[in-house]
Design an enzyme around this catalytic site. Structure first.
Site, PDB file in Angstrom:
ATOM      1  N   VAL A   4     -11.238 -39.094 -19.465  1.00  0.00           N
ATOM      2  CA  VAL A   4     -11.923 -40.358 -19.196  1.00  0.00           C
ATOM      3  C   VAL A   4     -11.898 -40.691 -17.707  1.00  0.00           C
ATOM      4  CG1 VAL A   4     -11.948 -42.840 -19.649  1.00  0.00           C
ATOM      5  CG2 VAL A   4     -11.423 -41.241 -21.499  1.00  0.00           C
TER       6      VAL A   4
ATOM      7  N   ARG B  38      -0.352 -37.188 -12.533  1.00  0.00           N
ATOM      8  CA  ARG B  38       0.950 -36.542 -12.692  1.00  0.00           C
ATOM      9  C   ARG B  38       0.981 -35.169 -12.032  1.00  0.00           C
ATOM     10  NH1 ARG B  38       2.212 -36.731 -18.999  1.00  0.00           N
ATOM     11  NH2 ARG B  38      -0.003 -36.211 -19.041  1.00  0.00           N
ATOM     12  N   ARG B  39      -0.176 -34.477 -12.016  1.00  0.00           N
ATOM     13  CA  ARG B  39      -0.232 -33.127 -11.453  1.00  0.00           C
ATOM     14  C   ARG B  39      -1.181 -33.125 -10.243  1.00  0.00           C
ATOM     15  NH1 ARG B  39      -0.189 -32.533 -16.988  1.00  0.00           N
ATOM     16  NH2 ARG B  39      -2.474 -32.429 -17.104  1.00  0.00           N
TER      17      ARG B  39
ATOM     18  N   GLU C 194     -12.860 -53.308 -22.860  1.00  0.00           N
ATOM     19  CA  GLU C 194     -13.915 -52.886 -23.788  1.00  0.00           C
ATOM     20  C   GLU C 194     -13.681 -51.469 -24.309  1.00  0.00           C
ATOM     21  OE1 GLU C 194     -16.514 -53.318 -26.251  1.00  0.00           O
ATOM     22  OE2 GLU C 194     -16.979 -54.823 -24.720  1.00  0.00           O
TER      23      GLU C 194
ATOM     24  N   VAL D 180     -11.479 -50.108 -27.784  1.00  0.00           N
ATOM     25  CA  VAL D 180     -11.927 -50.056 -29.179  1.00  0.00           C
ATOM     26  C   VAL D 180     -13.341 -49.494 -29.240  1.00  0.00           C
ATOM     27  CG1 VAL D 180     -12.379 -51.366 -31.291  1.00  0.00           C
ATOM     28  CG2 VAL D 180     -10.513 -52.059 -29.765  1.00  0.00           C
TER      29      VAL D 180
ATOM     30  N   ASP E 269      -3.976 -45.012 -34.802  1.00  0.00           N
ATOM     31  CA  ASP E 269      -5.014 -45.326 -33.829  1.00  0.00           C
ATOM     32  C   ASP E 269      -5.894 -46.473 -34.322  1.00  0.00           C
ATOM     33  OD1 ASP E 269      -6.863 -44.311 -31.447  1.00  0.00           O
ATOM     34  OD2 ASP E 269      -8.159 -44.556 -33.185  1.00  0.00           O
TER      35      ASP E 269
ATOM     36  N   LYS F 162      -6.474 -50.651 -33.009  1.00  0.00           N
ATOM     37  CA  LYS F 162      -7.785 -51.244 -32.782  1.00  0.00           C
ATOM     38  C   LYS F 162      -8.006 -52.452 -33.697  1.00  0.00           C
ATOM     39  CE  LYS F 162      -9.567 -46.748 -31.352  1.00  0.00           C
ATOM     40  NZ  LYS F 162     -10.346 -45.555 -31.739  1.00  0.00           N
TER      41      LYS F 162
ATOM     42  N   GLY G  82     -14.547 -39.804 -26.440  1.00  0.00           N
ATOM     43  CA  GLY G  82     -15.104 -38.839 -25.503  1.00  0.00           C
ATOM     44  C   GLY G  82     -15.117 -39.378 -24.091  1.00  0.00           C
TER      45      GLY G  82
END
Length: 430
Positions: free
Chosen positions: A17, A48-49, A131, A134, A203, A207, A306
């Site tokens: 994302v 982190r990397r 936003e 969810v 999950d 939500k 996604g």
């Protein structure tokens, strides 16, 4: 009048994302500037990397010190897409304390500590938008807390997890078993290597807590949400559903009681009629059905996960927060004035589909019917099939409380003529 000094954005996380957020900020920079009224500048990216190559991102912006980034003081908006509880909670709080507003996609954190985060945002006169937490790209949070702010929402019911919907859709359309459908979802990238959060409903429950809180102007935490996974759903359940003109979906359901004095939030598999709009939601898509007094029935549909879809929701929030920043204002914060008590699952009233393995002999149906009557559960339909001394008895009830149904099932198990309870499924959407 266009402001020339850019609004500075700090990005926490640059995975699927976060990388899309950075890409859109770059490729759509001119459009974003025109829509906001000032340019937006990616001022830092916490990861982190740090040695990993991130196409389109200036390596000079990359840091592993997220705390220092949000403490800079010149950051206007922090975009948090790292997920989890910590360090996200501390970083968001620190961002508010050092003058930044926050856009987050962190459903788990908001479901657990949303009230506390809103309180810190309000204390420092900053925005908290989420936003993307969810249903991915689907505009849902803002319609609920802004477009429908003048209405009374009574029910929010939806498919809010694409992985589980893909699995159940495959089981329905191909007759596959649960494991076979899960394996296909994993191979296609819809399911994680460890799918527990999805298939066990964690999950969706997070939500549901967020949706219920907004819809009913009440603080609803993750612990308030009843949760039941879908790993026990079988091909036989789908066969029974088809006989009733239904299919099976994992639903998040948030309801206001008929007297308006309480609310419930729950996640579980349920049969829904094929005529219901949610029944036609296929693959990894999400959809949420909203019922309110004035607007009536509304449905929101689209990709629920996604990189690009979720980034779209993040960027929508970023534009809104930046506009607020330019105007010296803040958007809507937490609305919890109603403070409705959240009732336990035992108080929930719905219909049930119960499949029993029973002895194939006279009087069994009468015994079963008597148990239902003694517990105040009214039977709608009964179907019985028998062979070689064994039988299957399928009972569909009228609306009854979960507590009454639980008592009924416990009593049925004690009957000598009942060999076992094959399945219990709630029936929704009627």
């Amino acid at each position: 009048m266009m402001r020339t000094r850019p609004l500075k954005v700090a990005l926490l996380g640059c995975g699927v994302v976060g990388s899309e957020v950075a890409r859109i900020m770059t490729t759509h920079a001119d459009d974003l500037t025109a829509r906001i009224g000032a340019p937006v500048e990616l001022a830092g990216v916490a990861v982190r990397r740090p040695d990993r190559v991130r196409e389109g991102i200036d390596q000079a912006l990359v840091t592993t010190d997220a705390t220092a980034l949000v403490k800079r003081g010149d950051i206007d908006v922090v975009v948090e897409v790292i997920g989890g509880i910590e360090p996200a909670r501390t970083l968001i709080t620190t961002a508010f304390e050092h003058g930044a507003s926050v856009v987050s996609a962190n459903k788990a954190l908001l479901a657990q500590d949303g009230a506390a985060l809103h309180a810190v945002a309000e204390e420092h006169d900053k925005d908290l938008y989420y936003e993307a937490a969810v249903a991915g790209a689907i505009p849902l949070i803002r319609p609920l807390r802004e477009s429908l702010a003048g209405d009374k929402i009574n029910r929010v019911m939806g498919i809010v997890n694409g992985t589980t919907n893909f699995i159940l859709d495959k089981m329905d359309s191909t007759g596959a078993g649960y494991q076979e459908a899960l394996d296909e979802a994993t191979a296609l990238g819809y399911a994680e290597a460890d799918p527990t959060a999805d298939v066990e409903g964690f999950d969706a429950a997070a939500k549901a807590a967020i949706l219920a809180g907004i819809a009913f102007h009440t603080r609803v935490r993750l612990d308030d949400v009843y949760r039941e996974g879908m790993t026990e759903v079988t091909a036989a359940d789908f066969a029974s559903a088809k006989e009733m003109g239904c299919t099976i979906k994992l639903l998040a359901i948030c309801e206001r009681a008929e007297d308006g004095a309480s609310a419930t939030a729950r996640v579980h598999p349920a049969m829904i009629p094929l005529s219901h709009p949610l029944a036609s939601v296929r693959g990894a898509y999400n959809a949420v059905f909203v019922e309110s007094d004035a607007a009536g029935q509304l449905m929101f549909y689209g990709p629920g996960a996604g990189g690009s879809p979720t980034a779209s929701a993040v960027l929508g929030d970023l534009v809104a927060v930046c506009r607020n920043r330019l105007n010296g204002a803040t958007g809507p914060g937490e609305s919890a004035y109603a403070a409705l008590p959240v009732s336990p699952m035992g108080d929930v009233v719905t219909r049930y589909h119960i499949s029993l393995d029973v002895a194939d002999k006279p009087g069994v149906l009468a015994q079963v019917a008597t148990v239902f009557a003694e517990h105040g559960v009214s039977i709608d339909t009964v179907r019985q099939q028998g062979k070689d001394g064994e039988a299957s008895l399928v009972v569909v009830t009228h609306r009854a409380s979960d507590a009454a149904l639980t008592g009924t099932v416990e009593a049925l198990r004690k009957l000598d003529t009942v060999r076992g309870v094959a399945s219990i499924m709630r029936v929704e959407g009627e």
